[in-house]
Design a protein around this motif. Structure first.
Motif, PDB file in Angstrom:
ATOM      1  N   LEU A 123       0.821  -1.207   0.000  1.00  0.00           N
ATOM      2  CA  LEU A 123       0.000   0.000   0.000  1.00  0.00           C
ATOM      3  C   LEU A 123       0.857   1.261   0.000  1.00  0.00           C
ATOM      4  N   LEU A 124       1.869   1.330   0.861  1.00  0.00           N
ATOM      5  CA  LEU A 124       2.746   2.505   0.903  1.00  0.00           C
ATOM      6  C   LEU A 124       3.422   2.720  -0.452  1.00  0.00           C
ATOM      7  N   LEU A 126      -2.340   4.583   7.862  1.00  0.00           N
ATOM      8  CA  LEU A 126      -1.269   4.540   6.864  1.00  0.00           C
ATOM      9  C   LEU A 126      -1.596   5.451   5.689  1.00  0.00           C
ATOM     10  N   GLU A 127      -2.841   5.443   5.272  1.00  0.00           N
ATOM     11  CA  GLU A 127      -3.270   6.353   4.204  1.00  0.00           C
ATOM     12  C   GLU A 127      -3.005   7.803   4.596  1.00  0.00           C
ATOM     13  N   GLN A 187       4.359  11.933   5.624  1.00  0.00           N
ATOM     14  CA  GLN A 187       5.092  11.443   6.798  1.00  0.00           C
ATOM     15  C   GLN A 187       5.616  10.028   6.492  1.00  0.00           C
ATOM     16  N   TRP A 188       6.580   9.980   5.615  1.00  0.00           N
ATOM     17  CA  TRP A 188       7.011   8.708   5.050  1.00  0.00           C
ATOM     18  C   TRP A 188       7.753   7.822   6.046  1.00  0.00           C
ATOM     19  N   GLU A 244       7.302   2.577   8.967  1.00  0.00           N
ATOM     20  CA  GLU A 244       7.290   1.709  10.149  1.00  0.00           C
ATOM     21  C   GLU A 244       5.954   0.979  10.292  1.00  0.00           C
ATOM     22  N   LEU A 245       4.878   1.681  10.000  1.00  0.00           N
ATOM     23  CA  LEU A 245       3.563   1.044  10.061  1.00  0.00           C
ATOM     24  C   LEU A 245       3.418   0.001   8.958  1.00  0.00           C
TER      25      LEU A 245
END
Length: 327
Positions: A227-228, A253-254, A261-262, A267-268
């Protein structure tokens, strides 16, 4: 009503003339339905007699409605749609639309093996209240499913659909990918608004985003595992099985990705990879339904021929959640 032989489809542009069918909800000025956000592709709950449990479905929807999802994907792969009758598929969508708050989208899986059946199912899903339809690639005669066949199929469906169409490529289940060149061609259709890509090729997804930007075409990640990465190359959201149980973290995360805030997002994302792999590639829908019970939802059994997890598999599944801090 369902796939009747007497049903005759006559399409002119976006309009379908038939009982209860309306014009497409796409704006004539070029605006498209906004798909931005996170969607759980919800499971179909069954009771111990393998019947659809609509009471448990309603209970799950009430809980999902408290999470800032853009909407729900209904009768996707995690909904076991291939094991439901046509009537059940439509009734599940109707029940979801009745319970889900206004303003939340219902994207309904309407794909069938033939173009004619897909058009009929799309019509039925629209009548049941779907905001848009998700159309999986036909795959039984996969040797002949080339770009030309797909462009013809999806064009016919989109021409006749009273609601916007989202393409659905899921090679893990169909053993074929919707070719990028076909997607790029189809992005020009005024009633085809996006793609759910469940493959793992981030380079391919980036190319599709790049080549379709001028068409206002929207790409959705088909898995929480990347997703990221898809947000980083221009995707607008995700349809993620893991959102059935970890919906709030995926919405977080979205938010992190959209806010740039990458580091925090990375980390998430790390903590979501192993649980996501467990419920998708390793153990499948039975694992997702098992995990739902841990988080207060009703998963229930799968329909045959899918089998429940063994005790050893349950232990391994739980370990994937525990080791990443989710249980």
């Amino acid at each position: 009503m369902f796939l009747r032989k007497s049903l005759i489809w006559k399409c002119l542009g976006w309009r379908v003339f038939g009982r209860g069918v309306k014009e497409s909800r796409c704006s004539s000025s070029g605006g498209r339905l906004d798909l931005t956000g996170i969607y759980p592709p919800i499971v179909t709950p069954f009771n111990q007699m393998a019947k659809v449990d609509y009471q448990q479905l309603e209970s799950n929807i009430h809980r999902w409605s408290k999470i800032p999802f853009r909407g729900l994907v209904v009768q996707g792969s995690n909904g076991e749609f291939v094991y439901l009758t046509s009537e059940e598929r439509v009734e599940v969508v109707r029940r979801v639309r009745q319970v889900l708050p206004e303003g939340r989208l219902v994207i309904a899986g309407s794909g069938c093996e033939s173009t004619e059946a897909t058009i009929a199912m799309t019509h039925n899903m629209a009548e049941a209240g779907a905001s848009a339809v998700l159309v999986i690639t036909p795959c039984y005669y996969r040797g002949r499913m080339n770009s030309a066949a797909f462009v013809h199929h999806y064009t016919q469906v989109a021409d006749c659909s009273p609601v916007p169409v989202v393409l659905y490529s899921v090679p893990g289940n169909t053993a074929l990918e919707l070719p990028a060149d076909a997607i790029i061609t189809l992005s020009h259709h005024p009633n085809i608004i996006g793609l759910k890509d469940s493959g793992n090729d981030i380079t391919r997804i980036a190319l599709i985003v790049h080549k379709t930007r001028n068409q206002d075409f929207q790409v959705l990640a088909g898995s929480a595992g990347f997703l990221l990465a898809t947000y980083s190359i221009g995707a607008v959201g995700g349809v993620c099985a893991l959102a059935n149980v970890l919906g709030e973290p995926l919405c977080d995360l979205e938010k992190l990705c959209l806010g740039g805030q990458w580091a925090e997002a990375r980390e998430l994302q790390y903590r979501l990879i192993e649980p996501n792999t467990a419920i998708t590639r390793k153990f499948g829908i039975a694992a997702l339904k098992e995990a739902m019970g841990w988080f207060g939802y009703y998963g229930g059994p799968c329909r045959a021929p899918l089998l429940p997890l063994t005790e050893a598999e349950k232990g391994e599944l739980r370990s994937d959640f525990v080791s990443n801090g989710w249980l």
